[in-house]
Design a protein around this motif. Structure first.
Motif, PDB file in Angstrom:
ATOM      1  N   ASP A 406      46.583  42.999  34.156  1.00 30.44           N
ATOM      2  CA  ASP A 406      45.266  43.170  33.882  1.00 30.44           C
ATOM      3  C   ASP A 406      44.589  43.501  34.992  1.00 30.44           C
ATOM      4  O   ASP A 406      43.587  42.726  35.337  1.00 30.44           O
ATOM      5  CB  ASP A 406      44.578  41.766  33.135  1.00 30.44           C
ATOM      6  CG  ASP A 406      43.399  42.095  32.181  1.00 30.44           C
ATOM      7  OD1 ASP A 406      43.296  43.438  32.257  1.00 30.44           O
ATOM      8  OD2 ASP A 406      42.845  41.409  31.900  1.00 30.44           O
ATOM      9  N   VAL A 407      44.878  44.683  35.582  1.00 27.54           N
ATOM     10  CA  VAL A 407      44.028  45.250  36.764  1.00 27.54           C
ATOM     11  C   VAL A 407      43.849  46.806  36.539  1.00 27.54           C
ATOM     12  O   VAL A 407      42.983  47.136  37.475  1.00 27.54           O
ATOM     13  CB  VAL A 407      44.737  45.066  37.988  1.00 27.54           C
ATOM     14  CG1 VAL A 407      44.818  43.635  38.358  1.00 27.54           C
ATOM     15  CG2 VAL A 407      46.112  45.621  37.940  1.00 27.54           C
ATOM     16  N   LEU A 408      44.246  47.271  35.474  1.00 32.41           N
ATOM     17  CA  LEU A 408      44.057  48.840  35.326  1.00 32.41           C
ATOM     18  C   LEU A 408      42.726  49.099  34.732  1.00 32.41           C
ATOM     19  O   LEU A 408      42.091  50.146  35.401  1.00 32.41           O
ATOM     20  CB  LEU A 408      44.982  49.384  34.117  1.00 32.41           C
ATOM     21  CG  LEU A 408      46.396  49.589  34.804  1.00 32.41           C
ATOM     22  CD1 LEU A 408      47.644  49.922  33.634  1.00 32.41           C
ATOM     23  CD2 LEU A 408      46.451  50.572  35.685  1.00 32.41           C
ATOM     24  N   ASN A 409      42.193  48.491  33.859  1.00 33.68           N
ATOM     25  CA  ASN A 409      40.827  48.744  33.587  1.00 33.68           C
ATOM     26  C   ASN A 409      39.752  48.359  34.581  1.00 33.68           C
ATOM     27  O   ASN A 409      39.533  47.191  34.930  1.00 33.68           O
ATOM     28  CB  ASN A 409      40.621  47.713  32.112  1.00 33.68           C
ATOM     29  CG  ASN A 409      39.162  48.258  31.523  1.00 33.68           C
ATOM     30  OD1 ASN A 409      38.784  49.381  31.930  1.00 33.68           O
ATOM     31  ND2 ASN A 409      38.785  47.323  30.735  1.00 33.68           N
ATOM     32  N   ASP A 410      39.133  49.327  34.913  1.00 31.96           N
ATOM     33  CA  ASP A 410      38.090  49.345  36.256  1.00 31.96           C
ATOM     34  C   ASP A 410      36.948  48.534  35.746  1.00 31.96           C
ATOM     35  O   ASP A 410      35.831  49.454  35.279  1.00 31.96           O
ATOM     36  CB  ASP A 410      37.821  50.477  37.060  1.00 31.96           C
ATOM     37  CG  ASP A 410      37.161  50.453  38.121  1.00 31.96           C
ATOM     38  OD1 ASP A 410      36.660  49.162  38.418  1.00 31.96           O
ATOM     39  OD2 ASP A 410      37.018  51.516  38.950  1.00 31.96           O
ATOM     40  N   THR A 411      36.621  47.149  35.720  1.00 31.82           N
ATOM     41  CA  THR A 411      35.390  46.889  35.751  1.00 31.82           C
ATOM     42  C   THR A 411      34.877  46.210  36.898  1.00 31.82           C
ATOM     43  O   THR A 411      33.905  45.113  36.779  1.00 31.82           O
ATOM     44  CB  THR A 411      35.617  45.606  34.666  1.00 31.82           C
ATOM     45  OG1 THR A 411      36.783  44.719  35.098  1.00 31.82           O
ATOM     46  CG2 THR A 411      35.898  46.110  33.185  1.00 31.82           C
ATOM     47  N   ASP A 412      35.435  46.338  38.041  1.00 28.71           N
ATOM     48  CA  ASP A 412      34.976  45.599  39.505  1.00 28.71           C
ATOM     49  C   ASP A 412      33.490  46.105  39.642  1.00 28.71           C
ATOM     50  O   ASP A 412      33.081  45.095  40.171  1.00 28.71           O
ATOM     51  CB  ASP A 412      35.800  46.256  40.606  1.00 28.71           C
ATOM     52  CG  ASP A 412      37.318  45.820  40.468  1.00 28.71           C
ATOM     53  OD1 ASP A 412      37.595  44.515  40.256  1.00 28.71           O
ATOM     54  OD2 ASP A 412      38.346  46.609  40.532  1.00 28.71           O
ATOM     55  N   GLY A 413      33.073  47.248  39.311  1.00 28.43           N
ATOM     56  CA  GLY A 413      31.593  47.349  39.842  1.00 28.43           C
ATOM     57  C   GLY A 413      30.651  46.529  39.213  1.00 28.43           C
ATOM     58  O   GLY A 413      29.978  45.702  39.872  1.00 28.43           O
ATOM     59  N   GLU A 414      30.557  46.387  37.598  1.00 32.35           N
ATOM     60  CA  GLU A 414      29.715  45.428  37.074  1.00 32.35           C
ATOM     61  C   GLU A 414      30.162  43.899  37.485  1.00 32.35           C
ATOM     62  O   GLU A 414      28.998  43.089  37.657  1.00 32.35           O
ATOM     63  CB  GLU A 414      29.987  45.618  35.566  1.00 32.35           C
ATOM     64  CG  GLU A 414      31.344  45.128  35.271  1.00 32.35           C
ATOM     65  CD  GLU A 414      31.395  45.842  33.579  1.00 32.35           C
ATOM     66  OE1 GLU A 414      31.495  45.004  32.704  1.00 32.35           O
ATOM     67  OE2 GLU A 414      31.663  46.969  33.478  1.00 32.35           O
ATOM     68  N   LYS A 415      31.380  43.429  37.732  1.00 32.24           N
ATOM     69  CA  LYS A 415      31.576  42.288  38.303  1.00 32.24           C
ATOM     70  C   LYS A 415      30.895  41.971  39.618  1.00 32.24           C
ATOM     71  O   LYS A 415      30.698  40.987  39.860  1.00 32.24           O
ATOM     72  CB  LYS A 415      32.873  42.115  38.324  1.00 32.24           C
ATOM     73  CG  LYS A 415      33.721  41.974  36.940  1.00 32.24           C
ATOM     74  CD  LYS A 415      35.101  41.922  36.988  1.00 32.24           C
ATOM     75  CE  LYS A 415      35.902  41.568  35.457  1.00 32.24           C
ATOM     76  NZ  LYS A 415      37.015  41.745  35.711  1.00 32.24           N
TER      77      LYS A 415
END
Ligand SMILES: [Zn+2]
Length: 493
Positions: A406-415
Motif C-alpha cells: 500500500d504505497v503506490l497511491n500518492d497521498t503523502d502530500g495531504e498527510k
C-alpha cells in the motif's frame, strides 16, 4: 503452497488453516495510550497489518480485534500529575495513535476494544478464576493469579521457571524477571487514585487480564492468531495464556505471532540515546509516510530491522520507481498485440509474491519479485517491445503487490500537510523540506488535471508563455510535469 506461519508456541513454522469456517479470528495487543507511539511500535503494527492484508488476499475473511490499553499505572500517574481525568488524558493519545496508524495506511481492525469499557467483564473473569481456586484476594482488596496452580506456566516463553515461588507476588505489569511470581489481576486503589467499582470491589485491572477478557469476548475461548511485539512474550502473553486456559481448560490462541524489535542506526532505541522517533518527528523532518511504511515493511517480521535515515531515502527512491513505472504504463501508448515475454514477467512477479508471502510473510522476497518485474518491463518498454495487451498483466502484478504494501497511491502530500498543520498549532519546529512536501496537497488531482490540460493546449497553440507560467505555478505547488512522446504526465514531488 498455502500460507506457512511461525508459531512461537510450538517453535515451528506451521501450515495455516483457520479453526472454523473461512474467517480468521485474530487479536493483537494494541497501544497503551499514555504517550505517542514510536516507530518501533509501528513496525509491529505494520507487520500485523501486512499479515491481515495477506490473509485477505489469500481469500480469508477477517475478524480482527485490537485493544486500547486506556488504564495502567503510567496513565493513572500522568493524568493525576496533570490534574485531569483518566479518560481526558487517554482520549488525546488514542486519537493521535489512530491518526498515525491511518497516516501509515494501517487498516483499522474490525473491532477496537477499550479496557475501560470492559470493567464488568474483567471483574467477572477474575471472579470466576477465584471460584476455580487459581486466583486469590489479598488483604488490601487486590487480586492475584496463583501461577503454581497452572503447571504449564512458561510454555510460550520457554523460560525455565523451575523456581516458581508459591505466593510471591509482583505488582508491576511489566516485570522482567526469570523468576515466576504471582501477578496482579486487579489492583485495589491507593488513596487518591482513579478506580472503578465492580462486583469484586473497587480498583483497576492489571494489564494482562484486559487482553484475555477482551479477546475471548469477541473471538471465543479458542481463536486462530494472537499477535504482538516480541517484548510481550513474557510476562504479558505468558500470563494471558495462564488466565485464559486456567479458566476454560481449552487452548487459548492456536498461533502466536511475534514481531522482532528494530534498531535505529544499529543502536537499540531508547529515550536516553535520543533516537526515540515518532512518526510525526520523522514527517516534520521531511520524510514521507509512504517511505516510513515501506522501510518498516522491508525486512521480514521475524528478522531484526535496522532503521536508518539512508534507508528512508532509499525507500523513497524505491517508491518513486514503482509510481513512475505505473504512471508509464497508464500514460504511454503501446502498439496493439501481446508480447508473451512481458506477460511472463508479470506472471513470475505474481508467483514470487505468492511464494514469498506464503513462506512466513517474506516481504523481502515479495519486494524483490516486483522490482525484478519493474526493471525488466522498463527495459522492454525502452526497447519498444511492450504491447498493449501486456499492460493489464503488469498492472495486475502491481495491484497484488500494493494490496499488501500500500504505497503506490500518492497521498503523502495531504498527510504531511495534516501533520504540518498539527505542528503549527502545537508550536513545533517544521523543516523546510516538510513545508515543501505539504504544498502539493493544496491542489486536488482534478485541479492539477485541469491545469495540465491548459498547459498542453497552450503548448499546442505555441503560446509558450502561458504553458511555462502553468508549469512554474505547478512546480511552485509541488507538482512536476514531464513531457513525453505520448504527451504530458504529472506527479507530485
Ligand atoms: Zn495484550
Amino acid at each position: 503452497m498455502p500460507l506457512h506461519l511461525y508459531n512461537t508456541l510450538s517453535g515451528k513454522i506451521e501450515e495455516f488453516q483457520p479453526l472454523t469456517d473461512n474467517t480468521v479470528r485474530m487479536y493483537n495487543c494494541g497501544p497503551t495510550v499514555y504517550d505517542f507511539a514510536h516507530i518501533g511500535n509501528f513496525r509491529t503494527f505494520i507487520a500485523i497489518d501486512i499479515l491481515r492484508r495477506w490473509l485477505r488476499v489469500s481469500g480469508y475473511g477477517l475478524k480482527h480485534v485490537m485493544n486500547i490499553t486506556d488504564v495502567d499505572d503510567r496513565i493513572i500517574a500522568n493524568s493525576a500529575k496533570l490534574g485531569i481525568g483518566v479518560q481526558e488524558y487517554t482520549a488525546k493519545f488514542e486519537k493521535l495513535f489512530m491518526e498515525d496508524a491511518a497516516i501509515l495506511n494501517i487498516e483499522r481492525p474490525e473491532q477496537i476494544a477499550r479496557a475501560t469499557e470492559h470493567m464488568d467483564e474483567m471483574a467477572d473473569f477474575i471472579d470466576r478464576l477465584v471460584k476455580q481456586g487459581i486466583a486469590y484476594k489479598t488483604e488490601d482488596g487486590s487480586y492475584y493469579f496463583a501461577i503454581a496452580k497452572f503447571p504449564e506456566y512458561g510454555k510460550l516463553s520457554k523460560k525455565d521457571l523451575a523456581q516458581i515461588k508459591d505466593g510471591a507476588r509482583v505488582d508491576s505489569d511489566r516485570f522482567d524477571k526469570e523468576e515466576a511470581r504471582d501477578f496482579a489481576l486487579w489492583k485495589a486503589p491507593k488513596p487518591g487514585e482513579a478506580f472503578w467499582e465492580t462486583k469484586i470491589g473497587p480498583g483497576r485491572p492489571g494489564w494482562h487480564i484486559e487482553c484475555s477478557t477482551m479477546s475471548m469476548k469477541y473471538l471465543g475461548d479458542t481463536f486462530d492468531i494472537h499477535a504482538g511485539g516480541e517484548d510481550l512474550i513474557f510476562p504479558h502473553h505468558e500470563n494471558e495464556i495462564a488466565q485464559s486456559e486456567g479458566l476454560t481448560h481449552k487452548p487459548f490462541a492456536k498461533r502466536w505471532v511475534h514481531v522482532r524489535f528494530l534498531l535505529i542506526e544499529s543502536d537499540k532505541m531508547s529515550k536516553s540515546l535520543g533516537n526515540f522517533h515518532t512518526l510525526r518527528d520523522l514527517v516534520l523532518l521531511g520524510h514521507k509516510p509512504s517511505s516510513i511504511r515501506f522501510l518498516l515493511s522491508s525486512v521480514p517480521y521475524r528478522k531484526q530491522l535496522n532503521f536508518t535515515f539512508d534507508g528512508l531515502i532509499q525507500a523513497a527512491n524505491e517508491i518513486d520507481r514503482l509510481r513512475n513505472f505505473k504512471l508509464r504504463l497508464e500514460t504511454s501508448r503501446f502498439p496493439e498485440g501481446q508480447n508473451d515475454d512481458v506477460v511472463r514477467m508479470a506472471d513470475i512477479a505474481m508467483a514470487g509474491i505468492d511464494s514469498g508471502m506464503n513462506e512466513d510473510l517474506n516481504t523481502a522476497q515479495a519486494r524483490a519479485a516486483i522490482f525484478d518485474m519493474v526493471r525488466d518491463a522498463n527495459a522492454a518498454a525502452d526497447m519498444e517491445t511492450v504491447r498493449k495487451n501486456d499492460i493489464p498483466h503488469l498492472l495486475e502484478a502491481l495491484k497484488k503487490f500494493d494490496a499488501i504494501f500500500d504505497v503506490l497511491n500518492d497521498t503523502d502530500g495531504e498527510k504531511i500537510k495534516s501533520i504540518v498543520d498539527w505542528a503549527k498549532a502545537e508550536g513545533k519546529e517544521i523543516s523546510p523540506e516538510a513545508l515543501e512536501l505539504a504544498k502539493s496537497a493544496a491542489l486536488t488531482d482534478a485541479q492539477i488535471e485541469e491545469l495540465v490540460a491548459k498547459h498542453s493546449s497552450a503548448r499546442k497553440a505555441k503560446d509558450f508563455k502561458t504553458s511555462d507560467d502553468i508549469r512554474n505555478q505547478l512546480a511552485e505547488q509541488g507538482v512536476i510535469l514531464e513531457n513525453t512522446k505520448d504527451g504530458v504526465r504529472w506527479k507530485r514531488k
